[in-house]
Design a protein around this motif. Structure first.
Motif, PDB file in Angstrom:
ATOM      1  N   CYS A  50       0.841  -1.201   0.000  1.00 11.67           N
ATOM      2  CA  CYS A  50       0.000   0.000   0.000  1.00 11.67           C
ATOM      3  C   CYS A  50       0.879   1.254   0.000  1.00 11.67           C
ATOM      4  CB  CYS A  50      -0.914   0.026   1.226  1.00 11.67           C
ATOM      5  SG  CYS A  50      -2.101  -1.324   1.296  1.00 11.67           S
ATOM      6  N   THR A  51       1.936   1.212   0.793  1.00 12.36           N
ATOM      7  CA  THR A  51       2.877   2.339   0.841  1.00 12.36           C
ATOM      8  C   THR A  51       3.530   2.533  -0.519  1.00 12.36           C
ATOM      9  OG1 THR A  51       3.264   1.961   3.192  1.00 12.36           O
ATOM     10  CG2 THR A  51       4.941   3.235   1.999  1.00 12.36           C
ATOM     11  N   ALA A  52       3.880   1.439  -1.199  1.00 13.89           N
ATOM     12  CA  ALA A  52       4.477   1.534  -2.532  1.00 13.89           C
ATOM     13  C   ALA A  52       3.487   2.125  -3.528  1.00 13.89           C
ATOM     14  CB  ALA A  52       4.957   0.150  -2.992  1.00 13.89           C
ATOM     15  N   TRP A  53       2.193   1.792  -3.400  1.00 18.97           N
ATOM     16  CA  TRP A  53       1.173   2.360  -4.288  1.00 18.97           C
ATOM     17  C   TRP A  53       1.040   3.865  -4.057  1.00 18.97           C
ATOM     18  CZ3 TRP A  53      -4.021   4.209  -3.560  1.00 18.97           C
ATOM     19  CH2 TRP A  53      -4.725   4.405  -4.764  1.00 18.97           C
ATOM     20  N   VAL A  54       1.076   4.284  -2.800  1.00 24.71           N
ATOM     21  CA  VAL A  54       1.034   5.712  -2.473  1.00 24.71           C
ATOM     22  C   VAL A  54       2.210   6.427  -3.141  1.00 24.71           C
ATOM     23  CG1 VAL A  54       1.328   7.384  -0.592  1.00 24.71           C
ATOM     24  CG2 VAL A  54      -0.298   5.491  -0.343  1.00 24.71           C
ATOM     25  N   GLN A  55       3.398   5.838  -3.059  1.00 29.62           N
ATOM     26  CA  GLN A  55       4.581   6.436  -3.692  1.00 29.62           C
ATOM     27  C   GLN A  55       4.403   6.524  -5.205  1.00 29.62           C
ATOM     28  OE1 GLN A  55       7.545   3.782  -2.107  1.00 29.62           O
ATOM     29  NE2 GLN A  55       7.804   4.991  -0.239  1.00 29.62           N
ATOM     30  N   HIS A  56       3.778   5.509  -5.807  1.00 30.03           N
ATOM     31  CA  HIS A  56       3.482   5.524  -7.244  1.00 30.03           C
ATOM     32  C   HIS A  56       2.601   6.735  -7.595  1.00 30.03           C
ATOM     33  CE1 HIS A  56       1.893   4.198 -11.152  1.00 30.03           C
ATOM     34  NE2 HIS A  56       0.678   4.298 -10.642  1.00 30.03           N
ATOM     35  N   LEU A  57       1.565   6.980  -6.790  1.00 24.02           N
ATOM     36  CA  LEU A  57       0.684   8.124  -7.036  1.00 24.02           C
ATOM     37  C   LEU A  57       1.437   9.442  -6.884  1.00 24.02           C
ATOM     38  CD1 LEU A  57      -2.644   7.113  -5.236  1.00 24.02           C
ATOM     39  CD2 LEU A  57      -2.048   6.885  -7.659  1.00 24.02           C
ATOM     40  N   GLU A  58       2.270   9.539  -5.852  1.00 24.47           N
ATOM     41  CA  GLU A  58       3.039  10.770  -5.637  1.00 24.47           C
ATOM     42  C   GLU A  58       4.001  11.029  -6.788  1.00 24.47           C
ATOM     43  OE1 GLU A  58       2.933  10.893  -0.759  1.00 24.47           O
ATOM     44  OE2 GLU A  58       4.579   9.833  -1.735  1.00 24.47           O
ATOM     45  N   LYS A  59       4.643   9.986  -7.303  1.00 24.09           N
ATOM     46  CA  LYS A  59       5.545  10.147  -8.454  1.00 24.09           C
ATOM     47  C   LYS A  59       4.782  10.620  -9.690  1.00 24.09           C
ATOM     48  CE  LYS A  59       8.987   6.794  -7.018  1.00 24.09           C
ATOM     49  NZ  LYS A  59       9.481   5.413  -7.194  1.00 24.09           N
ATOM     50  N   ALA A  60       3.498  10.276  -9.761  1.00 22.49           N
ATOM     51  CA  ALA A  60       2.659  10.686 -10.885  1.00 22.49           C
ATOM     52  C   ALA A  60       2.068  12.082 -10.691  1.00 22.49           C
ATOM     53  CB  ALA A  60       1.534   9.667 -11.097  1.00 22.49           C
ATOM     54  N   GLY A  61       2.427  12.760  -9.598  1.00 20.39           N
ATOM     55  CA  GLY A  61       1.998  14.136  -9.383  1.00 20.39           C
ATOM     56  C   GLY A  61       0.832  14.329  -8.441  1.00 20.39           C
ATOM     57  N   PHE A  62       0.280  13.254  -7.902  1.00 24.38           N
ATOM     58  CA  PHE A  62      -0.838  13.387  -6.972  1.00 24.38           C
ATOM     59  C   PHE A  62      -0.340  13.752  -5.571  1.00 24.38           C
ATOM     60  CE2 PHE A  62      -2.851  10.697 -10.183  1.00 24.38           C
ATOM     61  CZ  PHE A  62      -4.102  11.273 -10.283  1.00 24.38           C
ATOM     62  N   THR A  63      -1.103  14.564  -4.891  1.00 28.02           N
ATOM     63  CA  THR A  63      -0.905  14.790  -3.465  1.00 28.02           C
ATOM     64  C   THR A  63      -1.748  13.745  -2.756  1.00 28.02           C
ATOM     65  OG1 THR A  63      -0.556  17.160  -3.769  1.00 28.02           O
ATOM     66  CG2 THR A  63      -1.218  16.417  -1.556  1.00 28.02           C
ATOM     67  N   VAL A  64      -1.137  13.024  -1.826  1.00 28.25           N
ATOM     68  CA  VAL A  64      -1.807  11.908  -1.172  1.00 28.25           C
ATOM     69  C   VAL A  64      -1.843  12.140   0.332  1.00 28.25           C
ATOM     70  CG1 VAL A  64      -1.810   9.404  -0.818  1.00 28.25           C
ATOM     71  CG2 VAL A  64      -0.971  10.354  -2.983  1.00 28.25           C
ATOM     72  N   GLN A  65      -2.997  11.932   0.904  1.00 27.11           N
ATOM     73  CA  GLN A  65      -3.165  11.943   2.353  1.00 27.11           C
ATOM     74  C   GLN A  65      -3.505  10.518   2.764  1.00 27.11           C
ATOM     75  OE1 GLN A  65      -6.223  14.896   2.990  1.00 27.11           O
ATOM     76  NE2 GLN A  65      -4.783  16.578   2.746  1.00 27.11           N
ATOM     77  N   VAL A  66      -2.791   9.997   3.769  1.00 31.26           N
ATOM     78  CA  VAL A  66      -2.959   8.604   4.179  1.00 31.26           C
ATOM     79  C   VAL A  66      -3.592   8.533   5.553  1.00 31.26           C
ATOM     80  CG1 VAL A  66      -1.749   6.443   4.703  1.00 31.26           C
ATOM     81  CG2 VAL A  66      -0.982   7.879   2.791  1.00 31.26           C
ATOM     82  N   SER A  67      -4.603   7.678   5.667  1.00 32.84           N
ATOM     83  CA  SER A  67      -5.207   7.349   6.960  1.00 32.84           C
ATOM     84  C   SER A  67      -4.999   5.861   7.180  1.00 32.84           C
ATOM     85  CB  SER A  67      -6.709   7.653   6.964  1.00 32.84           C
ATOM     86  OG  SER A  67      -6.930   9.035   6.814  1.00 32.84           O
ATOM     87  N   GLU A  68      -4.370   5.525   8.272  1.00 37.78           N
ATOM     88  CA  GLU A  68      -4.144   4.120   8.590  1.00 37.78           C
ATOM     89  C   GLU A  68      -5.324   3.599   9.391  1.00 37.78           C
ATOM     90  OE1 GLU A  68      -0.195   3.908  10.269  1.00 37.78           O
ATOM     91  OE2 GLU A  68       0.658   3.966   8.246  1.00 37.78           O
ATOM     92  N   VAL A  69      -5.871   2.481   8.934  1.00 42.84           N
ATOM     93  CA  VAL A  69      -7.048   1.881   9.565  1.00 42.84           C
ATOM     94  C   VAL A  69      -6.815   0.385   9.718  1.00 42.84           C
ATOM     95  CG1 VAL A  69      -8.655   3.624   8.692  1.00 42.84           C
ATOM     96  CG2 VAL A  69      -8.219   1.589   7.347  1.00 42.84           C
ATOM     97  N   ASN A  70      -7.491  -0.211  10.671  1.00 41.04           N
ATOM     98  CA  ASN A  70      -7.324  -1.643  10.918  1.00 41.04           C
ATOM     99  C   ASN A  70      -8.402  -2.496  10.272  1.00 41.04           C
ATOM    100  OD1 ASN A  70      -4.939  -1.468  12.505  1.00 41.04           O
ATOM    101  ND2 ASN A  70      -6.180  -0.651  14.172  1.00 41.04           N
ATOM    102  N   ASP A  71      -9.524  -1.921   9.882  1.00 39.60           N
ATOM    103  CA  ASP A  71     -10.629  -2.697   9.319  1.00 39.60           C
ATOM    104  C   ASP A  71     -10.967  -2.182   7.924  1.00 39.60           C
ATOM    105  OD1 ASP A  71     -12.892  -4.162   8.761  1.00 39.60           O
ATOM    106  OD2 ASP A  71     -13.981  -3.580  10.572  1.00 39.60           O
ATOM    107  N   MET A  72     -10.269  -2.719   6.920  1.00 41.82           N
ATOM    108  CA  MET A  72     -10.481  -2.247   5.548  1.00 41.82           C
ATOM    109  C   MET A  72     -11.851  -2.635   5.007  1.00 41.82           C
ATOM    110  SD  MET A  72      -8.138  -0.276   4.652  1.00 41.82           S
ATOM    111  CE  MET A  72      -8.854  -0.087   3.044  1.00 41.82           C
ATOM    112  N   SER A  73     -12.419  -3.747   5.452  1.00 41.16           N
ATOM    113  CA  SER A  73     -13.745  -4.116   4.947  1.00 41.16           C
ATOM    114  C   SER A  73     -14.788  -3.091   5.385  1.00 41.16           C
ATOM    115  CB  SER A  73     -14.135  -5.527   5.384  1.00 41.16           C
ATOM    116  OG  SER A  73     -14.160  -5.628   6.782  1.00 41.16           O
ATOM    117  N   ALA A  74     -14.632  -2.527   6.583  1.00 43.35           N
ATOM    118  CA  ALA A  74     -15.553  -1.481   7.034  1.00 43.35           C
ATOM    119  C   ALA A  74     -15.391  -0.221   6.191  1.00 43.35           C
ATOM    120  CB  ALA A  74     -15.325  -1.171   8.512  1.00 43.35           C
TER     121      ALA A  74
END
Length: 162
Positions: A50-74
């Motif tokens: 997931c962190t690598a995907w965020v870096q991919h978006l940032e390299k493509a010019g996106f500003t990314v804000q990350v929220s860490e959560v424990n229940d992705m299905s929710a």
């Protein structure tokens, strides 16, 4: 110095300081430094891909804000993304839901064409998708356009044909 002068001084300093932080103000308003909308990512705190995907978006010019959560299905349920399209992280951008390892190029295409849809999904974790790189190997996968009713159609296929 009385209280009124002190408060006035604080207001002036705050106003002047705010001009030096235009990218932050833009990010809070919904656009990043490159003029692209901010991508809000929800991910498990222990997930490296997931962190690598965020870096991919940032390299493509996106500003990314990350929220860490424990229940992705929710998170997926709250965003309206059907479970069968689940990946390991979810995101929102400009009113769309992005599920899994969707390439930045397809997010840009989605934003350019603005289809009436819930968003895009790459179900599972296909090898070779952004954040899931393993050398030169790229397993075939589809980026799906998900309708608001939960139906899917192919938006793009990978690997792209040369």
């Amino acid at each position: 110095m009385d209280r009124r002068q002190w408060l006035g001084g604080i207001a002036v300093v705050g106003a002047i300081g705010g001009f030096g932080c235009l990218p932050v103000a833009a990010a809070q308003a919904g656009t990043g430094a490159a003029g692209l909308p901010v991508v809000q990512v929800f991910k498990d705190p222990n997930c490296g891909c997931c962190t690598a995907w965020v870096q991919h978006l940032e390299k493509a010019g996106f500003t990314v804000q990350v929220s860490e959560v424990n229940d992705m299905s929710a998170v997926r349920q709250r965003l309206g993304m059907p479970a069968q399209y689940g990946g390991c992280h979810s995101a929102t951008v400009a009113g769309y839901v992005i599920e899994g390892h969707v390439p930045a190029a397809e997010i840009r295409q989605l934003l350019a064409t603005r289809p009436a849809a819930l968003g895009l999904a790459v179900p599972g974790m296909p090898v070779g998708s952004p954040g899931m790189e393993m050398g030169p190997r790229v397993d075939p996968y589809a980026v799906l356009l998900i309708s608001r009713q939960g139906a899917a159609s192919v938006f793009a296929r990978y690997p792209k044909k040369a």
